[in-house]
Design a protein around this motif. Structure first.
Motif, mmCIF file in Angstrom:
data_model
loop_
_atom_site.group_PDB
_atom_site.id
_atom_site.type_symbol
_atom_site.label_atom_id
_atom_site.label_comp_id
_atom_site.label_asym_id
_atom_site.label_seq_id
_atom_site.Cartn_x
_atom_site.Cartn_y
_atom_site.Cartn_z
ATOM 1 N N LEU A 33 0.832 -1.205 0.000
ATOM 2 C CA LEU A 33 0.000 0.000 0.000
ATOM 3 C C LEU A 33 0.867 1.256 0.000
ATOM 4 N N SER A 34 1.937 1.266 0.786
ATOM 5 C CA SER A 34 2.806 2.451 0.826
ATOM 6 C C SER A 34 3.484 2.680 -0.525
ATOM 7 N N ALA A 35 3.812 1.616 -1.249
ATOM 8 C CA ALA A 35 4.409 1.754 -2.582
ATOM 9 C C ALA A 35 3.394 2.352 -3.557
ATOM 10 N N VAL A 36 2.145 1.892 -3.497
ATOM 11 C CA VAL A 36 1.103 2.433 -4.369
ATOM 12 C C VAL A 36 0.943 3.926 -4.135
ATOM 13 N N MET A 37 0.821 4.324 -2.879
ATOM 14 C CA MET A 37 0.632 5.740 -2.561
ATOM 15 C C MET A 37 1.848 6.570 -2.988
ATOM 16 N N PHE A 38 3.044 6.035 -2.760
ATOM 17 C CA PHE A 38 4.289 6.714 -3.118
ATOM 18 C C PHE A 38 4.371 6.924 -4.635
ATOM 19 N N LEU A 39 4.063 5.878 -5.395
ATOM 20 C CA LEU A 39 4.091 5.982 -6.853
ATOM 21 C C LEU A 39 3.034 6.961 -7.359
ATOM 22 N N ARG A 40 1.845 6.885 -6.813
ATOM 23 C CA ARG A 40 0.777 7.801 -7.240
ATOM 24 C C ARG A 40 1.162 9.250 -6.966
ATOM 25 N N ASP A 41 1.771 9.506 -5.818
ATOM 26 C CA ASP A 41 2.221 10.864 -5.504
ATOM 27 C C ASP A 41 3.255 11.363 -6.504
ATOM 28 N N ALA A 42 3.984 10.436 -7.122
ATOM 29 C CA ALA A 42 5.000 10.793 -8.113
ATOM 30 C C ALA A 42 4.429 10.819 -9.536
ATOM 31 N N ARG B 158 10.365 -1.798 6.205
ATOM 32 C CA ARG B 158 10.252 -1.156 7.517
ATOM 33 C C ARG B 158 11.133 0.102 7.601
ATOM 34 N N MET B 159 12.363 0.008 7.101
ATOM 35 C CA MET B 159 13.300 1.140 7.174
ATOM 36 C C MET B 159 12.823 2.333 6.339
ATOM 37 N N CYS B 160 12.101 2.059 5.258
ATOM 38 C CA CYS B 160 11.674 3.123 4.348
ATOM 39 C C CYS B 160 10.285 3.669 4.660
ATOM 40 N N TYR B 161 9.576 3.011 5.520
ATOM 41 C CA TYR B 161 8.156 3.286 5.726
ATOM 42 C C TYR B 161 7.845 4.768 5.978
ATOM 43 N N ASN B 162 8.588 5.428 6.858
ATOM 44 C CA ASN B 162 8.273 6.809 7.225
ATOM 45 C C ASN B 162 8.924 7.862 6.339
ATOM 46 N N GLU B 163 9.707 7.451 5.385
ATOM 47 C CA GLU B 163 10.374 8.415 4.505
ATOM 48 C C GLU B 163 9.381 8.977 3.492
ATOM 49 N N GLN B 164 9.559 10.252 3.176
ATOM 50 C CA GLN B 164 8.612 10.938 2.308
ATOM 51 C C GLN B 164 9.099 11.168 0.882
ATOM 52 N N THR B 165 10.414 10.995 0.635
ATOM 53 C CA THR B 165 10.925 11.229 -0.714
ATOM 54 C C THR B 165 11.817 10.069 -1.159
ATOM 55 N N ALA B 166 11.850 9.868 -2.464
ATOM 56 C CA ALA B 166 12.718 8.827 -3.036
ATOM 57 C C ALA B 166 14.185 9.164 -2.763
#
Length: 148
Positions: free
Chosen positions: A78-87, A113-121
């Protein structure tokens, strides 16, 4: 995209990339192939179409940095989907999951887990680099000196 998905499944590849009128297949574990493309062939992913088995937030970050055009994933977090859509990338997928599991299916993937809270690529790339470098086998310096 159907042709890429068919190649992905029939060849049991981890990732299939179409770009520059060619199709490239990859079988590396995790995000290793995507990382190599972003780090060593920076223009390779630009405007590419990708079919991938599993996409978590780290893989999504690499695809964003590579400026892909289109993505299909068998499984995506789900976090990948949201991240990609934001981009500005609308992924197509077979299954969406709350998070990517680790290899033995006992917990969340450590990189997810390590990337979960990060906001930018851009913020995720150093996390990926540290993770990949920590997984590389360490060279025995004493043995190396003896061989020379």
């Amino acid at each position: 995209m159907e042709r890429l998905i068919k190649i992905l499944h029939e060849g049991n590849y981890s990732c299939v990339v179409e770009n520059f009128d060619y199709i490239y297949t990859f079988s590396g574990r995790g995000i290793s192939d995507l990382y190599d493309m972003v780090k060593n062939k920076p223009c390779f992913l630009k405007d590419a179409r990708i079919a991938d088995k599993v996409v978590g937030k780290a893989a999504a970050a690499l695809m964003i940095l590579g400026e892909i055009k289109e993505l299909y994933a068998d499984v995506i977090s789900l976090s990948a989907v949201m991240f990609l859509r934001d981009a500005g990338i609308e992924p197509d997928f077979g299954q969406i999951v709350p998070f990517i599991m680790n290899r033995d299916k006992t917990d969340c993937c450590p990189l997810e887990r390590m990337c979960y809270n990060e906001q930018t690529a851009q913020n995720i790339l150093p996390i990926i680099e540290t993770f990949i470098n920590s997984r590389k086998p360490q060279v025995n310096k004493e043995l190396e000196l003896e061989i020379k």
